[in-house]
Write a protein that holds these residues in place. Structure first.
Motif, PDB file in Angstrom:
ATOM      1  N   GLN A 151      66.887  46.492  -6.444  1.00 14.39           N
ATOM      2  CA  GLN A 151      66.430  45.135  -7.042  1.00 14.39           C
ATOM      3  C   GLN A 151      65.188  45.078  -6.878  1.00 14.39           C
ATOM      4  OE1 GLN A 151      68.671  43.301  -8.706  1.00 14.39           O
ATOM      5  NE2 GLN A 151      70.429  44.536  -8.435  1.00 14.39           N
ATOM      6  N   GLY A 152      64.384  43.891  -7.750  1.00 11.24           N
ATOM      7  CA  GLY A 152      63.036  43.603  -7.426  1.00 11.24           C
ATOM      8  C   GLY A 152      62.102  44.690  -7.467  1.00 11.24           C
ATOM      9  N   THR A 153      61.072  44.487  -6.711  1.00 11.39           N
ATOM     10  CA  THR A 153      59.925  45.624  -6.764  1.00 11.39           C
ATOM     11  C   THR A 153      59.519  46.053  -5.317  1.00 11.39           C
ATOM     12  OG1 THR A 153      58.336  43.989  -6.648  1.00 11.39           O
ATOM     13  CG2 THR A 153      58.889  44.963  -8.761  1.00 11.39           C
ATOM     14  N   ALA A 154      58.917  47.055  -5.078  1.00 17.19           N
ATOM     15  CA  ALA A 154      58.615  47.276  -3.541  1.00 17.19           C
ATOM     16  C   ALA A 154      57.385  48.201  -3.735  1.00 17.19           C
ATOM     17  CB  ALA A 154      59.692  48.461  -2.948  1.00 17.19           C
ATOM     18  N   PRO A 155      56.427  48.068  -2.667  1.00 21.61           N
ATOM     19  CA  PRO A 155      55.110  48.593  -2.378  1.00 21.61           C
ATOM     20  C   PRO A 155      55.229  50.255  -2.419  1.00 21.61           C
ATOM     21  CG  PRO A 155      55.609  47.831  -0.407  1.00 21.61           C
ATOM     22  CD  PRO A 155      56.805  47.077  -1.283  1.00 21.61           C
ATOM     23  N   LEU A 156      54.110  50.693  -2.733  1.00 19.42           N
ATOM     24  CA  LEU A 156      54.208  52.275  -2.697  1.00 19.42           C
ATOM     25  C   LEU A 156      54.720  52.812  -1.412  1.00 19.42           C
ATOM     26  CD1 LEU A 156      53.535  54.904  -4.119  1.00 19.42           C
ATOM     27  CD2 LEU A 156      51.124  54.641  -3.203  1.00 19.42           C
ATOM     28  N   PRO A 157      54.290  52.469  -0.162  1.00 12.57           N
ATOM     29  CA  PRO A 157      55.007  53.217   0.997  1.00 12.57           C
ATOM     30  C   PRO A 157      56.578  53.116   1.124  1.00 12.57           C
ATOM     31  CG  PRO A 157      52.829  51.638   1.661  1.00 12.57           C
ATOM     32  CD  PRO A 157      53.163  51.385   0.230  1.00 12.57           C
ATOM     33  N   ALA A 158      57.055  52.161   0.875  1.00 12.77           N
ATOM     34  CA  ALA A 158      58.472  51.934   0.568  1.00 12.77           C
ATOM     35  C   ALA A 158      59.318  52.720  -0.294  1.00 12.77           C
ATOM     36  CB  ALA A 158      58.848  50.487   0.477  1.00 12.77           C
ATOM     37  N   ILE A 159      58.394  53.105  -1.268  1.00 13.83           N
ATOM     38  CA  ILE A 159      58.850  53.819  -2.581  1.00 13.83           C
ATOM     39  C   ILE A 159      58.767  55.180  -2.107  1.00 13.83           C
ATOM     40  CG2 ILE A 159      58.584  54.453  -4.893  1.00 13.83           C
ATOM     41  CD1 ILE A 159      59.747  51.991  -4.817  1.00 13.83           C
ATOM     42  N   LEU A 160      57.431  55.720  -1.594  1.00 12.53           N
ATOM     43  CA  LEU A 160      57.620  56.975  -1.037  1.00 12.53           C
ATOM     44  C   LEU A 160      58.609  57.325   0.001  1.00 12.53           C
ATOM     45  CD1 LEU A 160      53.670  57.361  -0.904  1.00 12.53           C
ATOM     46  CD2 LEU A 160      55.378  58.034  -2.568  1.00 12.53           C
TER      47      LEU A 160
ATOM     48  N   TYR B 205      64.685  55.511 -11.890  1.00  9.54           N
ATOM     49  CA  TYR B 205      63.803  54.223 -12.497  1.00  9.54           C
ATOM     50  C   TYR B 205      62.996  53.689 -11.248  1.00  9.54           C
ATOM     51  CZ  TYR B 205      66.035  53.988 -17.109  1.00  9.54           C
ATOM     52  OH  TYR B 205      66.745  54.176 -18.278  1.00  9.54           O
ATOM     53  N   LEU B 206      61.613  53.636 -11.311  1.00  3.39           N
ATOM     54  CA  LEU B 206      60.945  53.091 -10.155  1.00  3.39           C
ATOM     55  C   LEU B 206      60.079  51.734 -10.553  1.00  3.39           C
ATOM     56  CD1 LEU B 206      58.865  56.371  -9.034  1.00  3.39           C
ATOM     57  CD2 LEU B 206      61.033  55.311  -8.100  1.00  3.39           C
ATOM     58  N   ALA B 207      60.032  50.894  -9.701  1.00  8.70           N
ATOM     59  CA  ALA B 207      59.745  49.563  -9.889  1.00  8.70           C
ATOM     60  C   ALA B 207      58.826  49.298  -8.956  1.00  8.70           C
ATOM     61  CB  ALA B 207      60.828  48.279  -9.881  1.00  8.70           C
ATOM     62  N   LEU B 208      57.447  49.086  -8.799  1.00  7.85           N
ATOM     63  CA  LEU B 208      56.561  49.066  -7.661  1.00  7.85           C
ATOM     64  C   LEU B 208      55.787  47.849  -7.879  1.00  7.85           C
ATOM     65  CD1 LEU B 208      56.648  52.396  -7.977  1.00  7.85           C
ATOM     66  CD2 LEU B 208      55.103  52.297  -6.437  1.00  7.85           C
TER      67      LEU B 208
ATOM     68  N   THR C 108      45.797  53.764 -10.642  1.00  5.24           N
ATOM     69  CA  THR C 108      45.733  55.158 -10.583  1.00  5.24           C
ATOM     70  C   THR C 108      45.953  55.883  -9.410  1.00  5.24           C
ATOM     71  OG1 THR C 108      43.408  54.617  -9.913  1.00  5.24           O
ATOM     72  CG2 THR C 108      43.816  55.281 -12.583  1.00  5.24           C
ATOM     73  N   GLU C 109      45.922  55.236  -8.252  1.00  6.47           N
ATOM     74  CA  GLU C 109      46.103  55.807  -6.990  1.00  6.47           C
ATOM     75  C   GLU C 109      47.744  55.847  -6.977  1.00  6.47           C
ATOM     76  OE1 GLU C 109      44.330  54.390  -3.380  1.00  6.47           O
ATOM     77  OE2 GLU C 109      42.286  54.145  -4.447  1.00  6.47           O
ATOM     78  N   ILE C 110      48.470  54.676  -7.189  1.00  4.28           N
ATOM     79  CA  ILE C 110      49.877  54.716  -7.284  1.00  4.28           C
ATOM     80  C   ILE C 110      50.344  56.033  -7.821  1.00  4.28           C
ATOM     81  CG2 ILE C 110      51.865  53.412  -7.932  1.00  4.28           C
ATOM     82  CD1 ILE C 110      50.132  50.854  -7.259  1.00  4.28           C
ATOM     83  N   THR C 111      50.077  55.947  -9.512  1.00  3.59           N
ATOM     84  CA  THR C 111      50.338  57.077 -10.339  1.00  3.59           C
ATOM     85  C   THR C 111      50.200  58.367  -9.512  1.00  3.59           C
ATOM     86  OG1 THR C 111      48.567  57.059 -11.469  1.00  3.59           O
ATOM     87  CG2 THR C 111      50.544  55.780 -12.189  1.00  3.59           C
TER      88      THR C 111
END
Length: 405
Positions: A292-301, A321-324, A331-334
């Motif tokens: 649910q919701g979104t998360a920052p890049l470190p949490a997604i990684l 599906y990813l929601a950041l 550009t750094e995230i992708t």
């Protein structure tokens, strides 16, 4: 007399360029097993058979091969297939002359006669295994503005929208005539539209707008209809006490559908039992990070790293599906996501990156370059684009570029 209601197959759909053919093959094979196991007399498919107006040759072969298989397993099976808003209506009807000889009725467009809707075409008798007519199905495809006579007149008493009033009048007149022809046998209807009160799925269902209206109340379907088999909404759900029902799609077609209990609906006309939902196995997992919701890049990684590793080709792996929440430049995230996903047997179905709301400027923008500097303008533009302040390395790169101008 047993009917199986299904809809919204969307054959030919892709997710972010990835084919879903294997999932459709698995679903169609399992549907064939249900038809045999449940001794189904008639299969009703309420629209959106294909995902687009120009289905590929492979998508069409997949459909017709499935229908042929169902009829080989049960030559007495009757199939009624109507067009939805995604379907190429006339192309769907093109092979009807051959299909009807096999017990397959295809209704892509609304046919009219001198008395209104052509019931010789749209009212289809359903027979049991002994050839006796046990029900009549009023098969209506997705209706367009031209199919609703008197639409410009709107509601005579002004209490409801023009589309609702026109559709109510069309159904009232058509069902009255159909009921006279059906006699004592149950009357069932098929349609493809949005009913008020139904839960919609974001990201997959197009809002059907006719004359500015979006949804109609379930009571536009006259009480003489014992069951209304609807298509368009992808979540299985019942309205009007179960008399009006969406069977739903066979598997998730968007991120919003991951939690749905996808399936088909079995209706036994020989009893007073309520329609029965038959769940379908999910051919391929469909995941969302975070749930649910979104998360920052470190949490997604970290979540990607924790995914189970399976010895599966990527083309057969789960959809993801990813929601950041943007905590650095996009550009750094992708780039980081591309590197993290490369070794994983998953298929990226969708990526959303949400930037935080930027605060309102505390001062009026400068009136000229004498009141600001190139670096200040760069920093403001960077914040607008990425939702975060530039780091020293970004200023360094900007200065290098500026020195070459």
């Amino acid at each position: 007399m047993r009917l199986l209601h299904t809809a919204d197959w969307h054959i030919g759909q892709t997710l972010n360029g990835w084919s879903r053919e294997a999932e459709h093959r698995a679903f169609l094979a399992h549907l064939g097993e249900i038809l045999v196991a449940e001794h189904v007399d008639a299969l009703l498919v309420s629209g959106d058979v294909f995902d687009g107006l120009n289905p590929s040759g492979e998508a069409q072969r997949l459909l017709y091969a499935a229908l042929a298989g169902y009829l080989r397993a049960n030559p007495a099976l009757q199939i009624v297939l109507t067009a939805g808003n995604h379907d190429p209506a006339q192309r769907l009807e093109a092979p009807e002359a051959v299909l009807r000889e096999l017990g397959v009725h295809v209704l892509g467009t609304l046919a009219r006669g001198a008395e209104g809707v052509d019931l010789a075409r749209h009212l289809i008798p359903l027979r049991d295994g002994f050839g006796q007519v046990r029900a009549q199905v009023l098969a209506l495809p997705f209706l367009r503005q031209a199919d609703l006579p008197g639409l410009r007149l709107g509601a005579e008493d002004g209490t409801e929208g023009a589309v609702t009033a026109a559709l109510r009048a069309l159904l009232s007149e058509t069902v009255t005539r159909a009921q006279a022809l059906a006699g004592a046998v149950p009357l069932v209807a098929m349609a493809h539209l949005t009913c008020a009160g139904g839960l919609e799925s974001a990201g997959a269902e197009r809002r059907i707008l006719i004359g500015g209206d979006h949804a109609v109340p379930p009571d536009v379907f006259p009480a003489a209809l014992g069951y209304v088999a609807l298509g368009h909404l992808h979540k299985p759900q019942s309205l009007d006490g179960g008399r009006v029902r969406y069977s739903g799609s066979p598997f998730p077609l968007s991120a919003s559908e991951i939690g749905y209990d996808h399936g088909v609906t079995l209706l036994d006309l020989a009893t007073d039992a309520a329609p029965r939902h038959i769940p379908l196995p999910r051919p391929v997992p469909v995941l969302r990070l975070p749930a649910q919701g979104t998360a920052p890049l470190p949490a997604i990684l970290a979540a990607l790293e924790a995914l189970p590793r399976a010895d599966t080709p990527r083309a057969e792996g789960p959809f993801l599906y990813l929601a950041l929440a943007a905590d650095r430049p996009v550009t750094e995230i992708t780039a980081a996501l591309d590197a993290a996903l490369e070794p994983l047997p998953v298929r990226l179905a969708g990526l959303t990156i949400t930037r935080p709301e930027t605060a309102a400027p505390s001062a009026a923008p400068p009136q000229g370059l004498t009141q600001t500097s190139p670096e200040a303008l760069f920093a403001a533009a960077f914040r607008d684009l990425h939702g975060t302040d530039p780091e020293p390395r970004h200023f360094s790169a900007f200065r290098d570029a500026l020195s070459e101008v």
